[in-house]
Motif scaffolding. Structure first.
Motif, PDB file in Angstrom:
ATOM      1  N   ALA A 111     -72.867  43.326  78.306  1.00 53.46           N
ATOM      2  CA  ALA A 111     -73.587  42.631  79.375  1.00 53.46           C
ATOM      3  C   ALA A 111     -73.311  43.234  80.751  1.00 53.46           C
ATOM      4  N   GLY A 112     -72.314  44.127  80.850  1.00 53.12           N
ATOM      5  CA  GLY A 112     -72.044  44.793  82.134  1.00 53.12           C
ATOM      6  C   GLY A 112     -70.880  44.223  82.913  1.00 53.12           C
ATOM      7  N   ASN A 113     -70.092  43.343  82.279  1.00 53.72           N
ATOM      8  CA  ASN A 113     -68.888  42.812  82.947  1.00 53.72           C
ATOM      9  C   ASN A 113     -67.750  43.814  82.880  1.00 53.72           C
ATOM     10  N   THR A 114     -66.703  43.551  83.620  1.00 55.51           N
ATOM     11  CA  THR A 114     -65.460  44.302  83.441  1.00 55.51           C
ATOM     12  C   THR A 114     -64.406  43.339  82.860  1.00 55.51           C
ATOM     13  N   ALA A 115     -63.364  43.902  82.254  1.00 51.69           N
ATOM     14  CA  ALA A 115     -62.466  43.050  81.458  1.00 51.69           C
ATOM     15  C   ALA A 115     -60.997  43.303  81.740  1.00 51.69           C
ATOM     16  N   ILE A 116     -60.245  42.218  81.647  1.00 52.46           N
ATOM     17  CA  ILE A 116     -58.780  42.321  81.567  1.00 52.46           C
ATOM     18  C   ILE A 116     -58.394  41.628  80.267  1.00 52.46           C
ATOM     19  N   ILE A 117     -57.834  42.408  79.361  1.00 52.19           N
ATOM     20  CA  ILE A 117     -57.461  41.864  78.054  1.00 52.19           C
ATOM     21  C   ILE A 117     -55.997  41.454  78.104  1.00 52.19           C
ATOM     22  N   LYS A 118     -55.705  40.281  77.554  1.00 56.58           N
ATOM     23  CA  LYS A 118     -54.300  39.887  77.396  1.00 56.58           C
ATOM     24  C   LYS A 118     -54.057  39.534  75.931  1.00 56.58           C
ATOM     25  N   PRO A 119     -53.496  40.518  75.188  1.00 55.76           N
ATOM     26  CA  PRO A 119     -53.197  40.219  73.783  1.00 55.76           C
ATOM     27  C   PRO A 119     -51.961  39.334  73.678  1.00 55.76           C
ATOM     28  N   ALA A 120     -51.795  38.728  72.509  1.00 53.94           N
ATOM     29  CA  ALA A 120     -50.592  37.915  72.303  1.00 53.94           C
ATOM     30  C   ALA A 120     -49.361  38.806  72.394  1.00 53.94           C
ATOM     31  N   GLU A 121     -48.320  38.286  72.999  1.00 57.05           N
ATOM     32  CA  GLU A 121     -47.110  39.084  73.239  1.00 57.05           C
ATOM     33  C   GLU A 121     -46.402  39.472  71.942  1.00 57.05           C
ATOM     34  N   MET A 122     -46.659  38.706  70.869  1.00 59.17           N
ATOM     35  CA  MET A 122     -46.003  39.044  69.595  1.00 59.17           C
ATOM     36  C   MET A 122     -46.653  40.245  68.920  1.00 59.17           C
ATOM     37  N   THR A 123     -47.934  40.480  69.208  1.00 61.71           N
ATOM     38  CA  THR A 123     -48.678  41.511  68.464  1.00 61.71           C
ATOM     39  C   THR A 123     -49.570  42.355  69.384  1.00 61.71           C
ATOM     40  N   PRO A 124     -48.981  43.091  70.298  1.00 61.57           N
ATOM     41  CA  PRO A 124     -49.818  43.801  71.280  1.00 61.57           C
ATOM     42  C   PRO A 124     -50.202  45.226  70.891  1.00 61.57           C
ATOM     43  N   LEU A 125     -49.737  45.727  69.744  1.00 57.75           N
ATOM     44  CA  LEU A 125     -49.807  47.178  69.504  1.00 57.75           C
ATOM     45  C   LEU A 125     -51.225  47.707  69.303  1.00 57.75           C
ATOM     46  N   SER A 126     -51.965  47.123  68.365  1.00 65.30           N
ATOM     47  CA  SER A 126     -53.301  47.679  68.091  1.00 65.30           C
ATOM     48  C   SER A 126     -54.210  47.517  69.299  1.00 65.30           C
ATOM     49  N   VAL A 127     -54.142  46.378  69.951  1.00 62.17           N
ATOM     50  CA  VAL A 127     -55.040  46.117  71.097  1.00 62.17           C
ATOM     51  C   VAL A 127     -54.763  47.106  72.230  1.00 62.17           C
ATOM     52  N   SER A 128     -53.498  47.535  72.352  1.00 60.60           N
ATOM     53  CA  SER A 128     -53.179  48.454  73.458  1.00 60.60           C
ATOM     54  C   SER A 128     -53.925  49.784  73.306  1.00 60.60           C
ATOM     55  N   LEU A 129     -54.369  50.114  72.072  1.00 62.20           N
ATOM     56  CA  LEU A 129     -55.133  51.367  71.892  1.00 62.20           C
ATOM     57  C   LEU A 129     -56.528  51.295  72.508  1.00 62.20           C
ATOM     58  N   LEU A 130     -56.999  50.067  72.791  1.00 58.74           N
ATOM     59  CA  LEU A 130     -58.376  49.954  73.292  1.00 58.74           C
ATOM     60  C   LEU A 130     -58.576  50.665  74.634  1.00 58.74           C
ATOM     61  N   GLY A 131     -57.477  50.838  75.390  1.00 62.53           N
ATOM     62  CA  GLY A 131     -57.602  51.570  76.658  1.00 62.53           C
ATOM     63  C   GLY A 131     -58.023  53.009  76.395  1.00 62.53           C
ATOM     64  N   GLU A 132     -57.249  53.724  75.577  1.00 61.29           N
ATOM     65  CA  GLU A 132     -57.590  55.142  75.336  1.00 61.29           C
ATOM     66  C   GLU A 132     -58.891  55.291  74.567  1.00 61.29           C
ATOM     67  N   ILE A 133     -59.205  54.323  73.718  1.00 56.18           N
ATOM     68  CA  ILE A 133     -60.474  54.390  72.974  1.00 56.18           C
ATOM     69  C   ILE A 133     -61.652  54.242  73.957  1.00 56.18           C
ATOM     70  N   ALA A 134     -61.526  53.323  74.885  1.00 62.61           N
ATOM     71  CA  ALA A 134     -62.596  53.123  75.880  1.00 62.61           C
ATOM     72  C   ALA A 134     -62.759  54.389  76.718  1.00 62.61           C
ATOM     73  N   LYS A 135     -61.626  54.977  77.102  1.00 54.89           N
ATOM     74  CA  LYS A 135     -61.685  56.186  77.943  1.00 54.89           C
ATOM     75  C   LYS A 135     -62.379  57.316  77.186  1.00 54.89           C
ATOM     76  N   GLU A 136     -61.969  57.522  75.937  1.00 54.42           N
ATOM     77  CA  GLU A 136     -62.573  58.602  75.147  1.00 54.42           C
ATOM     78  C   GLU A 136     -64.084  58.384  74.952  1.00 54.42           C
ATOM     79  N   ALA A 137     -64.477  57.117  74.899  1.00 57.24           N
ATOM     80  CA  ALA A 137     -65.907  56.809  74.719  1.00 57.24           C
ATOM     81  C   ALA A 137     -66.695  56.979  76.013  1.00 57.24           C
ATOM     82  N   GLY A 138     -66.003  57.270  77.110  1.00 53.72           N
ATOM     83  CA  GLY A 138     -66.707  57.515  78.387  1.00 53.72           C
ATOM     84  C   GLY A 138     -66.898  56.269  79.227  1.00 53.72           C
TER      85      GLY A 138
END
Ligand code: NAD
Length: 490
Positions: free
Chosen positions: A175-202
């Motif tokens: 929809a064109g928004n910008t985001a701040i993601i806050k994953p659960a503190e117990m399980t942050p590992l996979s979600v933290s990859l979304l930064g580099e994945i977004a960057k690689e996707a342009g």
């Protein structure tokens, strides 16, 4: 099996297109729940870090290219993001396996492909969106536009970290928004990859940001922040209430997907060959740590003995063990704190005179899993549906069979809960299937199946299970502002 190494990872915040440490360098540890080994040190955001992420997201929204680029260009980047998720599916599933304790094979086969599809689906969906036109005779014409809202906080739980985050991120970004993601503190590992994945996707810097830390600090800083326009939250009902209060002063838009205590109603004419394996899945998938779990199993008394015998046998056959093992059907619970909460219900069940059918103890496991937070699939019978065992969300592999005699009684029990996320009905009687589906007060009813999702369909809860709906145009309505434009023709 995954080739993920059990080295200790360093996980940073992701702000403005870069992984970074917290301003005060603070970190917290994340453990593998199957072994209690430390698997990561994660930067713990300060309130200043959250503030920075919010301003970065605001700037990317107001001044960056994301909001104003063509829908086709934006959606092409999202489709690329979906492709990268699939290319990296083993790595992502491997991280969820060591972080959440969920079986790797299930994460890699189901959750990660579904996560990729969440992003792709909303890219495709956005490209097919129209608006409405309301001609007012020959004098005026009204039309609508759906514009992005602004900066979204996406706050997610630990039980399905990656997939649930993409379910929010897809429509948010499409929809064109910008985001701040806050994953659960117990399980942050996979979600933290979304930064580099977004960057690689342009996707431009500042559009996707990720902050880590405790809900009470980082979550509160986000939900009270004046630059955050909307909050999409999945988690417990108690936290949902807190977030609504915290966001009230800045009048944010909220979407809440909260807890559940679904009734899985088995009528005497049910096809038990189907009902039993699916009810086992509904009870014990992800160790019962599923908001949609069929944790109250209402069984018509005429088939009670047969159901109990077959359900018990199937529960005891489930292989509990190492999440990396392809044979494993159930891993550990996510943390020590959660293990204590879930096992406290074993005492409550005793106090409430429930009858234990199977489970209720640690399974026998190899030496290297001795420290894991394991509990056998546990089944009780409880005649009194008012007990805590039947009313509270346990969120573990503990389910209760509640016998009933008539359809009216089944309905009364099914609706006697503060939750209303979903319900399940097993019957071969068409009229009854419809009658019960209409009468159960819940956002999704599955008849002769469970957890079958169509991303176009609404998803969400009645009563204390949520506010709003996700899915298809329901997600798009949440992540957009509708604007009416009225033009005089004369
Ligand atoms: P939780 O409410 O404890 O935490 C969820 C998220 O909220 C985490 O990221 C946490 O850090 C954050 N948080 C905690 N306090 C906060 C605060 N004051 N302000 C802002 N953020 C805060 O839930 P959980 O234990 O991680 O997850 C389990 C719950 O989630 C269960 O109740 C389950 O039913 C529910 N759930 C619902 C759905 C659904 O679709 N309805 C899906 C999955 C899980």
């Amino acid at each position: 099996m995954t080739n993920i190494q059990t080295k200790v990872r360093e996980v940073g915040l992701y702000i403005n297109g870069e992984y970074t440490k917290a301003m005060d360098d603070a970190t917290f540890e994340v453990k593998n729940p199957a072994t209690q080994e430390v698997i990561a040190r994660v930067s713990e955001a300060t309130i200043e870090d959250v503030d920075r992420a919010c301003h970065v997201a605001r700037n990317a929204f107001e001044n960056g290219p994301w909001r104003t680029m063509t829908v086709a260009e934006r959606c092409a980047k999202l489709r690329r993001m979906a492709e990268i998720i699939l290319e990296r599916k083993e790595e992502i599933a491997g991280l969820d396996a060591i972080d959440v304790g969920k079986p790797f094979h299930s994460a890699v086969q189901h959750e990660v492909p579904r996560a990729a599809n969440n992003i792709k689906f909303f890219a495709d969906f956005m490209e097919n969106q129209g608006g409405e036109v309301y001609p007012m005779e020959e004098e005026y014409i009204n039309y609508t536009r759906y514009e992005p809202v602004g900066v979204a906080a996406l706050i997610t739980p630990w039980n399905v970290p990656f997939m649930l985050t993409t379910w929010k991120l897809g429509p948010c970004l499409a929809a064109g928004n910008t985001a701040i993601i806050k994953p659960a503190e117990m399980t942050p590992l996979s979600v933290s990859l979304l930064g580099e994945i977004a960057k690689e996707a342009g996707i431009p810097d500042g559009v996707v940001n990720i902050v880590h830390g405790k809900g009470s600090v980082v979550g509160t800083a986000l939900t009270t922040h004046p630059e955050v326009d909307l909050v999409s939250f999945t988690g417990s009902t108690a936290t949902g209430k807190r977030i609504m209060k915290n966001g009230a002063d800045s009048l944010k838009k909220f979407s809440f997907e909260l807890g559940g205590k679904a009734a899985n109603i088995i009528f005497e004419d049910a096809n038990l060959d189907k009902a039993i394996p699916v009810s086992i899945q509904a009870a014990f998938m992800n160790s019962g740590q599923v908001c949609l779990a069929g944790s109250r199993i209402l069984v018509q008394r005429t088939i009670l003995d047969e159901f109990i015998n077959r359900f018990k046998k199937a529960a005891m056959e489930l292989k509990v063990g190492d999440p990396q093992d392809a044979e494993t059907r159930m891993g550990p619970l996510v943390s020590e704190e959660h293990y204590k909460k879930v096992t406290s219900y074993l005492e409550i069940a005793k106090d409430e005179n429930a009858t234990l059918i199977c489970g209720g103890k640690r399974p026998e496991l190899p030496e290297y899993l001795q420290n894991g937070y394991y509990l056998e699939p546990t089944v009780y019978i409880q005649e009194n549906p008012k007990t805590r065992l039947c009313q509270e969300e346990i969120f573990g592999p503990v389910v209760t069979i509640i016998p009933f005699d008539t359809e009216e009684e089944a309905l009364r029990i099914a609706n006697d809960t503060e939750y209303g996320l979903n319900g399940v009905v097993w019957t071969e009687n068409l009229q009854r299937a419809h009658r019960i589906s209409h009468a159960v007060r819940a956002g999704t009813i599955w008849v002769n199946c469970w957890f079958v999702r169509d991303l176009r369909a609404p998803f969400g809860g009645f009563k204390k299970s949520g506010v709003g709906r996700e899915g298809g145009h329901h997600s798009m309505e949440f992540f957009t502002e509708a604007k009416n434009i009225c033009i005089a023709l004369k």
